[in-house]
Design an enzyme around this catalytic site. Structure first.
Site, short mmCIF file in Angstrom:
data_model
loop_
_atom_site.label_atom_id
_atom_site.label_comp_id
_atom_site.label_asym_id
_atom_site.label_seq_id
_atom_site.Cartn_x
_atom_site.Cartn_y
_atom_site.Cartn_z
N SER A 7 0.85 -1.19 0.00
CA SER A 7 0.00 0.00 0.00
C SER A 7 0.89 1.24 0.00
CB SER A 7 -0.90 -0.01 1.23
OG SER A 7 -1.63 1.20 1.30
N HIS A 39 -1.25 -1.20 -4.27
CA HIS A 39 -2.51 -0.76 -3.67
C HIS A 39 -2.46 0.76 -3.45
CE1 HIS A 39 -6.05 -1.45 -0.98
NE2 HIS A 39 -5.57 -0.41 -0.33
N ASP A 97 -4.58 4.19 -2.14
CA ASP A 97 -5.70 4.65 -1.30
C ASP A 97 -6.12 6.05 -1.72
OD1 ASP A 97 -6.02 2.45 0.63
OD2 ASP A 97 -3.97 2.95 1.18
N MET A 101 -8.81 9.06 -0.97
CA MET A 101 -9.67 9.53 0.13
C MET A 101 -10.21 10.91 -0.22
SD MET A 101 -7.25 8.51 3.34
CE MET A 101 -6.12 7.13 3.24
N HIS A 108 -8.28 1.55 -4.00
CA HIS A 108 -9.24 1.46 -2.88
C HIS A 108 -9.76 2.87 -2.60
CE1 HIS A 108 -9.48 0.70 1.78
NE2 HIS A 108 -10.68 0.81 1.25
N MET A 127 -11.92 5.41 -0.54
CA MET A 127 -12.62 5.69 0.72
C MET A 127 -13.26 7.06 0.58
SD MET A 127 -9.55 4.19 3.06
CE MET A 127 -8.46 4.17 1.64
N MET A 148 -12.04 -4.48 6.01
CA MET A 148 -10.98 -3.62 6.57
C MET A 148 -10.62 -4.14 7.96
SD MET A 148 -10.12 -0.94 4.58
CE MET A 148 -9.16 -0.13 5.83
N GLY A 184 -8.59 5.05 6.63
CA GLY A 184 -8.11 6.43 6.62
C GLY A 184 -6.64 6.61 6.93
N ASP A 225 -6.93 -5.56 4.53
CA ASP A 225 -6.19 -4.29 4.47
C ASP A 225 -6.18 -3.60 5.83
OD1 ASP A 225 -5.08 -1.87 3.71
OD2 ASP A 225 -6.80 -1.23 2.49
N GLY A 226 -4.98 -3.39 6.35
CA GLY A 226 -4.83 -2.63 7.59
C GLY A 226 -4.12 -3.42 8.67
N GLY A 227 -2.93 -2.99 9.03
CA GLY A 227 -2.20 -3.65 10.12
C GLY A 227 -1.75 -5.05 9.80
N GLY A 238 1.08 -1.86 4.05
CA GLY A 238 1.82 -0.63 3.83
C GLY A 238 3.06 -0.58 4.68
N THR A 239 2.87 -0.34 5.98
CA THR A 239 3.99 -0.21 6.92
C THR A 239 4.91 -1.43 6.86
OG1 THR A 239 2.50 1.03 8.33
CG2 THR A 239 4.53 0.24 9.34
C1 DX5 Z 1 -6.01 2.45 5.45
C2 DX5 Z 1 -5.59 2.05 4.06
C3 DX5 Z 1 -4.55 1.01 4.03
C4 DX5 Z 1 -3.27 1.40 4.69
C5 DX5 Z 1 -2.60 0.16 5.20
O1 DX5 Z 1 -7.19 3.17 5.38
O2 DX5 Z 1 -6.69 1.58 3.33
O3 DX5 Z 1 -4.30 0.56 2.69
O4 DX5 Z 1 -2.39 2.09 3.85
O5 DX5 Z 1 -1.45 0.53 5.88
P1 DX5 Z 1 -0.82 -0.40 7.02
O6 DX5 Z 1 -0.43 -1.68 6.37
O7 DX5 Z 1 0.31 0.42 7.49
O8 DX5 Z 1 -1.89 -0.60 8.07
ZN ZN Z 2 -6.37 0.55 1.40
#
Ligand code: DX5
Ligand code: ZN
Length: 226
Positions: free
Chosen positions: A14, A39, A41, A43, A72, A74, A143, A148, A181-183, A203-204
């Site tokens: 991401s 990926h 994002d 917003m 994605h 949002m 999610m 966000g 997606d997320g964490g 992402g991270t």
């Molecule tokens: C959050 C995004 C994710 C985010 C994931 O709203 O949709 O794609 O970038 O980042 P990590 O993997 O750091 O949680």
């Molecule tokens: Zn995302």
């Protein structure tokens, strides 16, 4: 020692966690490390209290690689974004079931561009809300953090949702991907995959790693001790 094998799970870094001063090189780095797709994002500052990546960045990166772009969105009004995002080279667009637009209208608008359509849903939303649409989409995305922001912790209940979606999808003629997606960390990724996730968005865990190839290999690993 558990045996580590490679799964067929697709890994989607991401970009939100990338170094934005050198986005092109960041993309090259994760592709060389084994990413299967990227990926993005998007917003609107309304559906979520943040702003994400611009279609301008997607267009610029599209000239650099042919890897699939997983977008994605949002946003409160997904319908308004579809044409612009298809035009800059999205291969799949995933919108939120909690948005204001009629889901079938958004799905049709996406498919009219011959690209894949996905539905995401936030942690407080139950699987039941998306089940009626699964036969008509290519991807479902529970999610695992509040949408966000990157860098949050994985919400464990998401694993139950993945399992529930997987059981439901087994009875369908089509098999939409289950993306999470997320964490998503190298530890959680293989567990989510074992429950039925077929795409892991991270992402991270990937961009903030000094060794993204190791992170991707671990995300894709099958831990037979689970
Ligand atoms: C959050 C995004 C994710 C985010 C994931 O709203 O949709 O794609 O970038 O980042 P990590 O993997 O750091 O949680
Ligand atoms: Zn995302």
């Amino acid at each position: 020692m558990p045996t580590i094998n490679k799964s067929t799970t697709k890994i989607a870094p991401s970009l939100l966690a990338a170094d934005f001063t050198r986005l092109g090189e960041e993309v090259d780095r994760v592709i060389a490390a084994g990413a299967d797709m990227l990926h993005f994002d998007i917003m609107d500052g309304e559906f979520v209290p943040n702003f994400g990546i611009s279609p301008l960045s997607i267009a610029a990166l599209r000239d650099r690689t042919e890897i699939p772009f997983d977008v994605h969105i949002m946003v409160t009004h997904p319908f308004r974004y579809i044409d612009a995002l298809a035009d800059v080279g999205s291969d799949m667009i995933t919108f939120h079931i909690e948005s204001d637009d009629e889901p079938y209208a958004v799905i049709s608008a996406i498919k009219a561009h011959n690209i894949k359509a996905g539905i995401a849903f936030s942690p407080k939303t139950k699987c039941d809300e998306v089940l009626p649409f699964l036969a008509d989409i290519d991807l479902v995305l529970p999610m695992s953090v509040e949408p966000g922001f990157g860098g949050q912790s994985f919400i464990p209940d998401t694993l139950n949702k993945i399992e529930q979606l997987h059981q439901f999808i087994n009875k369908l003629e089509n098999s939409p991907d289950i993306s999470v997606d997320g964490g998503v960390t190298p530890e959680i990724g293989p567990i989510a995959a074992q429950k039925g996730a077929t795409i892991l968005v991270a992402g991270t865990a990937i961009f903030r790693s000094e060794h993204p190839k190791d992170a991707i290999d671990q995300l894709r690993s099958i831990d037979t001790s689970i």
